[in-house]
Motif scaffolding. Sequence first.
Motif, short mmCIF file in Angstrom:
data_model
loop_
_atom_site.label_atom_id
_atom_site.label_comp_id
_atom_site.label_asym_id
_atom_site.label_seq_id
_atom_site.Cartn_x
_atom_site.Cartn_y
_atom_site.Cartn_z
N ARG A 86 4.04 12.82 21.24
CA ARG A 86 4.56 14.19 21.12
C ARG A 86 3.51 15.01 20.40
O ARG A 86 2.57 14.46 19.83
CB ARG A 86 5.90 14.22 20.38
N PRO A 87 3.62 16.37 20.42
CA PRO A 87 2.55 17.18 19.83
C PRO A 87 2.23 16.78 18.39
O PRO A 87 3.13 16.64 17.55
CB PRO A 87 3.11 18.60 19.91
N ALA A 88 0.93 16.62 18.13
CA ALA A 88 0.49 16.13 16.82
C ALA A 88 0.88 17.10 15.71
O ALA A 88 1.34 16.69 14.64
CB ALA A 88 -1.02 15.92 16.84
N MET A 89 0.70 18.40 15.96
CA MET A 89 1.00 19.37 14.90
C MET A 89 2.50 19.39 14.60
O MET A 89 2.90 19.58 13.45
CB MET A 89 0.49 20.76 15.31
N ALA A 90 3.32 19.18 15.64
CA ALA A 90 4.77 19.12 15.40
C ALA A 90 5.10 17.96 14.48
O ALA A 90 5.94 18.07 13.56
CB ALA A 90 5.51 18.97 16.72
N GLU A 91 4.42 16.84 14.70
CA GLU A 91 4.64 15.67 13.86
C GLU A 91 4.24 15.97 12.41
O GLU A 91 4.94 15.62 11.46
CB GLU A 91 3.81 14.51 14.42
N VAL A 92 3.09 16.65 12.27
CA VAL A 92 2.61 16.99 10.92
C VAL A 92 3.57 17.98 10.25
O VAL A 92 3.92 17.81 9.08
CB VAL A 92 1.18 17.58 10.99
N PHE A 93 3.99 18.98 11.01
CA PHE A 93 4.92 19.98 10.45
C PHE A 93 6.23 19.32 10.00
O PHE A 93 6.82 19.70 9.00
CB PHE A 93 5.23 21.08 11.47
N GLU A 94 6.67 18.32 10.77
CA GLU A 94 7.92 17.65 10.42
C GLU A 94 7.78 16.89 9.10
O GLU A 94 8.74 16.77 8.34
CB GLU A 94 8.30 16.67 11.53
N ARG A 95 6.58 16.36 8.85
CA ARG A 95 6.38 15.58 7.62
C ARG A 95 6.00 16.47 6.43
O ARG A 95 6.10 16.04 5.29
CB ARG A 95 5.24 14.57 7.82
N MET A 96 5.53 17.69 6.73
CA MET A 96 4.99 18.53 5.65
C MET A 96 6.02 18.87 4.58
O MET A 96 5.71 18.86 3.39
CB MET A 96 4.36 19.79 6.25
N PRO A 97 7.29 19.17 4.95
CA PRO A 97 8.25 19.50 3.88
C PRO A 97 8.39 18.39 2.84
O PRO A 97 8.49 18.67 1.65
CB PRO A 97 9.57 19.70 4.65
N ALA A 98 8.36 17.13 3.29
CA ALA A 98 8.50 16.02 2.34
C ALA A 98 7.30 15.99 1.41
O ALA A 98 7.45 15.79 0.19
CB ALA A 98 8.62 14.70 3.09
N THR A 99 6.11 16.20 1.96
CA THR A 99 4.91 16.20 1.11
C THR A 99 4.91 17.41 0.18
O THR A 99 4.56 17.30 -1.00
CB THR A 99 3.64 16.20 1.99
N ALA A 100 5.33 18.56 0.72
CA ALA A 100 5.37 19.77 -0.10
C ALA A 100 6.34 19.59 -1.27
O ALA A 100 6.05 19.95 -2.42
CB ALA A 100 5.78 20.97 0.75
N GLU A 101 7.49 18.98 -0.95
CA GLU A 101 8.50 18.72 -1.99
C GLU A 101 7.91 17.83 -3.08
O GLU A 101 8.05 18.11 -4.28
CB GLU A 101 9.67 18.00 -1.31
#
Lengths: 309, 501
Positions: A85-100
């Motif tokens: 699936r789109p790589a950036m979508a995967e990164v965006f999905e994980r970003m909130p957890a990292t941002a938190e």
Amino acid sequence: MTRVVVKRLLVGVLVMWGAASLIFVIVRAAPGDPATLLLGPDAAPDQIRELTAKLGLDRPLPVQYVSYLGDVVRLRFGDSYLFNRPAMAEVFERMPATAELMLASTAIAVIAGLTLGLIAGGRPGKVVDRVVSAGTIALQSFPTFWSGIMLILIFALALRLLPSAGSGTPAHLVLPAITLALPFTATVARLTRTSVAETMREQYINTARSKGLTERQVLLGHALRNSLIPVVTIIGLHMGGLMGGAVVVENVFAWPGVGTLVVDAVANRDYTVVQAATFLVAGIVMIFNLAADLVYSQLDPRIRLESAA
Amino acid sequence: MTRSRLLGLVLATALALTGCGATSGGSDSGKSEITVAGTYPIQNLDPASPAGGGNTGTNLVAQEIFSRLVRPKQDGSVEGDLATDWKSNSTATEWTFNLRSGTKFSHGSALTANDVAASFKRLLDLQSTNAKNFSGYTMTAPSDTQVVLKAPKPDASIPHKLVIFYVVPAKVTGEDPDFFKSPVGSGPFKLQKFDPSGTVDLVPNPNYYGGAPKLDKVTFKTMPELAARMTALRTGEADLIWGIPDDQLPQLQSESNLSVETVQSTAVFTMWFNSGEPALRDAKVRRALWQAVDFPTIIKQLYPQTGTLADSPISPVTLGYVKQEPVKYDPAAAKAALTAAGFDFSKKLRLQFANAEFRPFNQAVVSDLQKIGVQVDPLEKEQAVFTKDLLAMNWDVNFQQLSNPTYDAANTLGRLYTCEAKRNGYCNPSLDKLLAAAVATPDEAERTRLYGEAGKIIWDDAVGMFPMAVKYAYAFNKRLTGFTPDPNGLPDFAKVQVSGS
């Protein structure tokens, strides 16, 4: 101010191009190729060739690079080889957890670091200063994975106060955030201590004292603001370091963020995910640096952004 | 705010944060729900795709969601899953599988032979690592309850090969990422939630032909860090873990609420010699090197519970296993044999391996070889580099823990030791003939005999050193009943229950 921000953003575009180009070269320079890793060592050469072509990796590197830059401009990084699936979508999905995780650890580091730094800097050379200084050196010396495991053993296993790993509740955030915050806390504390100790020797501090203000009022009302300037700078600069620490912390605590994603992507040569994640993180670090400069100028009107730019 | 009030606020916040989280999931939930903490990432649920095909995490979940024609038993034999029985023609080129009738997918529609044949075609079309097992094969569905698999040449290993073939609805063709976000299968469980970042929730499939599992929910969590995994098990956050090193097992065995069981796996520590290298071309040299390493002591020290001295290139739970004569540790004889063979003691051998877990074992091997004057450079490599160098034969000794998902020697001996395979520089036409005959023989006893002969050649010619047969250790909460450790690290939860629920 607006002119400076625009100028900075234009420089930022160049920085992002540099980051995107660098990661393009680095992932391809690493030995091993995605098709062989995906299909395993038993794959037939024609299978590997076919998958390599399907992934677009059979094209000459300059062609891949131009096509990649075109995609970057449109924020498209292609599909992840692993997730399909789109790589950036995967990164965006994980970003909130990292941002938190990063926000929580930054908050802990700033609050704890400022407090410790003020306590030590307000009493330079005293026992409390020595204890804090020694403690912060120790905190900076502990490898993050080791601190993480120690915290798991103490708070999850021995005391049964917090979950050992995973995510889903605020309690799951506590140990990873503290682990990530520890070395940063030490940095903030040491910087604040030095800054406060210097500020406390300034003439205006003596003036404040001569007005009859208590030591606490002097410290919090007069010394703190000026001492914050280098701290704000270090927070901006430290975002990259925090991201690096998050990679380790997320793996130790099975925290579902960008760090674990990048580790798996690098190990599996999932170029698209590595490129997307690096690009996004570079952008975030750049924005934090810019924000730090802006706050810096607000804290100390003597500093003009034009000169910094 | 006074200091005491501030302290109170901090404590209250801490309690609020910790109150519900410390023991969430796992054994304290009170329901018939279990949490499984594994090391493998589960990034993709399509076992036929190039990304999912060889991925252990994908297969772990796929076997619960999808049915197969056949599935492996703990002893390495296969039993029917969708298939009730099967037979081959006399030349093992055509296999007929009869399917159980009345099987349904989890969404209620009937599963027919057409779904099986279409899934097989999809597997081949996607060209994953598993598809290579079936190059040139075709599957047809002469009726709703029968499929026929035709092989381009005799292949008696087909039933075992099919344990990695999963059935999806016929309408799913090509790579279909949307379908696999919420896949429909006919296995014991159905998907409730899939988060590729590390969590999969499965709930019982009420339409499962074997009856819905008793568990209300199985949650798979990826926890790469061993300390976190072990702590989660001990605190009740997880109910089952595996992949536990020997030195950690006593700690878990001392816990009264935990069971620790080991099971003979399909894996064997395999240390190929690069027979294409002039220094290692002579079988006497290779055998002498093997003789120079005190494997019984190394295993006793490093793997007291999960290792046994191997007596075959393949595991005892693999079809084709025949015990071979042990190679006795004799460093003096080894040095004499190497000297007699004109071995160049000044040459440094490159020993490559890929995982830090195996560092102590390889260092011990290096140390023993050094005792007789053989110099070995241990090279620990990242997986991608290891694979690249493995295929490029850029090594002298190659360490791997070789497992066998099909439980059939055709997948190891037949695949890795032929001249055509070019995997270790060894080529022996007599061995090739034996392996070709073994895979073409439908009679299991005769196949085993032939693989035994092939194994003897590989063993006696020391194509590699085969030091250790591996057991997998599973640790689980005693509230789990009906759990059976799996020899391939792919435990099944269809028959697991939670006691008292």
